[in-house]
Scaffold this motif. Structure first.
Motif, PDB file in Angstrom:
ATOM      1  N   ALA A 283     -35.574 -28.677  64.450  1.00  0.00           N
ATOM      2  CA  ALA A 283     -36.180 -29.877  63.861  1.00  0.00           C
ATOM      3  C   ALA A 283     -37.204 -29.499  62.805  1.00  0.00           C
ATOM      4  N   ASP A 284     -38.001 -28.462  63.085  1.00  0.00           N
ATOM      5  CA  ASP A 284     -38.967 -28.000  62.084  1.00  0.00           C
ATOM      6  C   ASP A 284     -38.253 -27.492  60.834  1.00  0.00           C
ATOM      7  N   THR A 285     -37.149 -26.761  61.051  1.00  0.00           N
ATOM      8  CA  THR A 285     -36.387 -26.253  59.904  1.00  0.00           C
ATOM      9  C   THR A 285     -35.808 -27.392  59.068  1.00  0.00           C
ATOM     10  N   VAL A 286     -35.261 -28.398  59.773  1.00  0.00           N
ATOM     11  CA  VAL A 286     -34.695 -29.558  59.064  1.00  0.00           C
ATOM     12  C   VAL A 286     -35.796 -30.310  58.321  1.00  0.00           C
ATOM     13  N   GLN A 287     -36.965 -30.475  58.978  1.00  0.00           N
ATOM     14  CA  GLN A 287     -38.082 -31.159  58.334  1.00  0.00           C
ATOM     15  C   GLN A 287     -38.552 -30.404  57.099  1.00  0.00           C
ATOM     16  N   LYS A 288     -38.620 -29.081  57.224  1.00  0.00           N
ATOM     17  CA  LYS A 288     -39.040 -28.267  56.087  1.00  0.00           C
ATOM     18  C   LYS A 288     -38.030 -28.360  54.947  1.00  0.00           C
ATOM     19  N   ALA A 289     -36.730 -28.278  55.307  1.00  0.00           N
ATOM     20  CA  ALA A 289     -35.687 -28.391  54.285  1.00  0.00           C
ATOM     21  C   ALA A 289     -35.722 -29.769  53.614  1.00  0.00           C
ATOM     22  N   TYR A 290     -35.960 -30.813  54.423  1.00  0.00           N
ATOM     23  CA  TYR A 290     -36.055 -32.171  53.871  1.00  0.00           C
ATOM     24  C   TYR A 290     -37.226 -32.282  52.902  1.00  0.00           C
ATOM     25  N   GLU A 291     -38.382 -31.729  53.302  1.00  0.00           N
ATOM     26  CA  GLU A 291     -39.550 -31.794  52.430  1.00  0.00           C
ATOM     27  C   GLU A 291     -39.308 -31.015  51.139  1.00  0.00           C
ATOM     28  N   GLU A 292     -38.674 -29.823  51.267  1.00  0.00           N
ATOM     29  CA  GLU A 292     -38.372 -29.042  50.066  1.00  0.00           C
ATOM     30  C   GLU A 292     -37.389 -29.784  49.161  1.00  0.00           C
ATOM     31  N   ALA A 293     -36.363 -30.393  49.787  1.00  0.00           N
ATOM     32  CA  ALA A 293     -35.389 -31.155  48.983  1.00  0.00           C
ATOM     33  C   ALA A 293     -36.054 -32.354  48.308  1.00  0.00           C
ATOM     34  N   LEU A 294     -36.956 -33.015  49.046  1.00  0.00           N
ATOM     35  CA  LEU A 294     -37.655 -34.165  48.473  1.00  0.00           C
ATOM     36  C   LEU A 294     -38.545 -33.730  47.312  1.00  0.00           C
TER      37      LEU A 294
ATOM     38  N   GLN B 178     -38.119 -31.046  45.440  1.00  0.00           N
ATOM     39  CA  GLN B 178     -37.232 -30.666  44.333  1.00  0.00           C
ATOM     40  C   GLN B 178     -36.668 -31.901  43.636  1.00  0.00           C
ATOM     41  N   ALA B 179     -36.314 -32.921  44.440  1.00  0.00           N
ATOM     42  CA  ALA B 179     -35.782 -34.151  43.846  1.00  0.00           C
ATOM     43  C   ALA B 179     -36.838 -34.836  42.981  1.00  0.00           C
ATOM     44  N   ARG B 180     -38.079 -34.840  43.474  1.00  0.00           N
ATOM     45  CA  ARG B 180     -39.152 -35.425  42.660  1.00  0.00           C
ATOM     46  C   ARG B 180     -39.350 -34.646  41.366  1.00  0.00           C
ATOM     47  N   ALA B 181     -39.322 -33.299  41.491  1.00  0.00           N
ATOM     48  CA  ALA B 181     -39.482 -32.476  40.289  1.00  0.00           C
ATOM     49  C   ALA B 181     -38.338 -32.715  39.310  1.00  0.00           C
ATOM     50  N   ASP B 182     -37.091 -32.793  39.841  1.00  0.00           N
ATOM     51  CA  ASP B 182     -35.934 -33.056  38.974  1.00  0.00           C
ATOM     52  C   ASP B 182     -36.045 -34.421  38.310  1.00  0.00           C
ATOM     53  N   ALA B 183     -36.453 -35.418  39.104  1.00  0.00           N
ATOM     54  CA  ALA B 183     -36.592 -36.763  38.545  1.00  0.00           C
ATOM     55  C   ALA B 183     -37.661 -36.795  37.457  1.00  0.00           C
ATOM     56  N   SER B 184     -38.775 -36.090  37.702  1.00  0.00           N
ATOM     57  CA  SER B 184     -39.828 -36.022  36.687  1.00  0.00           C
ATOM     58  C   SER B 184     -39.337 -35.331  35.419  1.00  0.00           C
ATOM     59  N   GLN B 185     -38.561 -34.251  35.606  1.00  0.00           N
ATOM     60  CA  GLN B 185     -38.009 -33.538  34.453  1.00  0.00           C
ATOM     61  C   GLN B 185     -37.039 -34.416  33.672  1.00  0.00           C
ATOM     62  N   VAL B 186     -36.189 -35.152  34.412  1.00  0.00           N
ATOM     63  CA  VAL B 186     -35.230 -36.045  33.748  1.00  0.00           C
ATOM     64  C   VAL B 186     -35.962 -37.133  32.972  1.00  0.00           C
ATOM     65  N   LEU B 187     -37.012 -37.711  33.585  1.00  0.00           N
ATOM     66  CA  LEU B 187     -37.775 -38.750  32.898  1.00  0.00           C
ATOM     67  C   LEU B 187     -38.462 -38.192  31.656  1.00  0.00           C
ATOM     68  N   GLN B 188     -39.009 -36.968  31.781  1.00  0.00           N
ATOM     69  CA  GLN B 188     -39.657 -36.354  30.631  1.00  0.00           C
ATOM     70  C   GLN B 188     -38.659 -36.092  29.505  1.00  0.00           C
ATOM     71  N   THR B 189     -37.490 -35.575  29.895  1.00  0.00           N
ATOM     72  CA  THR B 189     -36.447 -35.317  28.896  1.00  0.00           C
ATOM     73  C   THR B 189     -35.997 -36.611  28.225  1.00  0.00           C
ATOM     74  N   LEU B 190     -35.796 -37.654  29.035  1.00  0.00           N
ATOM     75  CA  LEU B 190     -35.391 -38.948  28.488  1.00  0.00           C
ATOM     76  C   LEU B 190     -36.464 -39.515  27.566  1.00  0.00           C
ATOM     77  N   ASN B 191     -37.726 -39.368  27.970  1.00  0.00           N
ATOM     78  CA  ASN B 191     -38.817 -39.857  27.135  1.00  0.00           C
ATOM     79  C   ASN B 191     -38.860 -39.104  25.809  1.00  0.00           C
ATOM     80  N   ASP B 192     -38.668 -37.776  25.870  1.00  0.00           N
ATOM     81  CA  ASP B 192     -38.646 -36.983  24.631  1.00  0.00           C
ATOM     82  C   ASP B 192     -37.484 -37.395  23.734  1.00  0.00           C
ATOM     83  N   GLU B 193     -36.322 -37.626  24.348  1.00  0.00           N
ATOM     84  CA  GLU B 193     -35.170 -38.058  23.559  1.00  0.00           C
ATOM     85  C   GLU B 193     -35.411 -39.413  22.906  1.00  0.00           C
ATOM     86  N   ILE B 194     -36.043 -40.325  23.674  1.00  0.00           N
ATOM     87  CA  ILE B 194     -36.329 -41.650  23.115  1.00  0.00           C
ATOM     88  C   ILE B 194     -37.314 -41.542  21.955  1.00  0.00           C
TER      89      ILE B 194
END
Length: 214
Positions: free
Chosen positions: A109-120, A122-138
């Motif tokens: 359970a700790d491993t799954v929780q840690k993996a979930y937090e890491e995935a979350l 990473q997803a936030r970082a990816d989403a921020s990067q995508v938004l930044q890229t989209l903003n730069d393109e706009i």
């Protein structure tokens, strides 16, 4: 419950059972003797009391107590105690197994929780990067569109200025022609001197050039 406590408990139980068995035997023996000497009781002799309290029966009682205790202890040692020990051991192993399983599940359970937090994360970082890229393109697209609009506007302004300048020149040329004709007509009427429109136009052009130079 440990094995030593089980042994102590069983020995106490066996000893109590041996005492009860010996007491029952002595009571039965005392009752039998009382029945066999009924004529003595009938003549008013005193009752001998409980047989287990008769000092003369102590050796017999001790013998039967020890014998009964040894027999029961042998039986319990060979049959009951191993079964109880086996049950306790199985129970202990089961508890230990359950604890190990619980620890394993907790770790998973700790491993799954840690993996979930890491995935979350990473997803936030990816989403921020995508938004930044989209903003730069706009921003880049907006700047490109503004540049294109500025160029089109400047081109249209330049074209309009040329058209206005041409229109002004055309208008000035027409006005010059009209002024030359009027001057020719006025000079002829006033002084009687005939002149040409080209000469009058040359005079007007000379005056315009002098005005522009000034």
């Amino acid at each position: 419950m440990s094995r030593h406590r089980v042994y102590l408990h069983l020995m106490t139980t066996l000893f109590s059972a041996a005492l009860f068995f010996d007491s029952a035997t002595a009571w039965a023996s005392g009752g039998h003797n009382a029945g066999g000497h009924g004529d003595t009781a009938a003549h008013g002799d005193a009752s001998p009391g409980l047989a287990q309290f008769d000092p003369s029966s102590f050796p017999s009682q001790i013998f039967w107590i020890l014998l009964t205790f040894l027999v029961m202890l042998t039986f319990f040692s060979l049959k009951t105690l191993p079964d109880i020990s086996g049950v306790l051991e199985n129970r202990k192993q089961q508890i230990q197994g359950d604890m190990k399983t619980a620890e394993k599940l907790t770790q998973e359970a700790d491993t799954v929780q840690k993996a979930y937090e890491e995935a979350l994360t990473q997803a936030r970082a990816d989403a921020s990067q995508v938004l930044q890229t989209l903003n730069d393109e706009i921003k880049a697209e907006s700047a490109h569109e503004q540049e294109l609009f500025r160029k089109r506007y400047e081109k249209k302004v330049a074209t309009t200025e040329k058209n206005v300048e041409k229109a002004v020149q055309d208008a000035m040329s027409d006005m010059t022609d009209i002024a030359a004709e009027l001057c020719t007509f006025a000079v002829e009427k006033i002084s009687g001197i005939k002149t040409t429109t080209e000469a009058a136009r040359a005079v007007i052009d000379s005056m315009n050039n002098t005005r522009k130079a000034a």
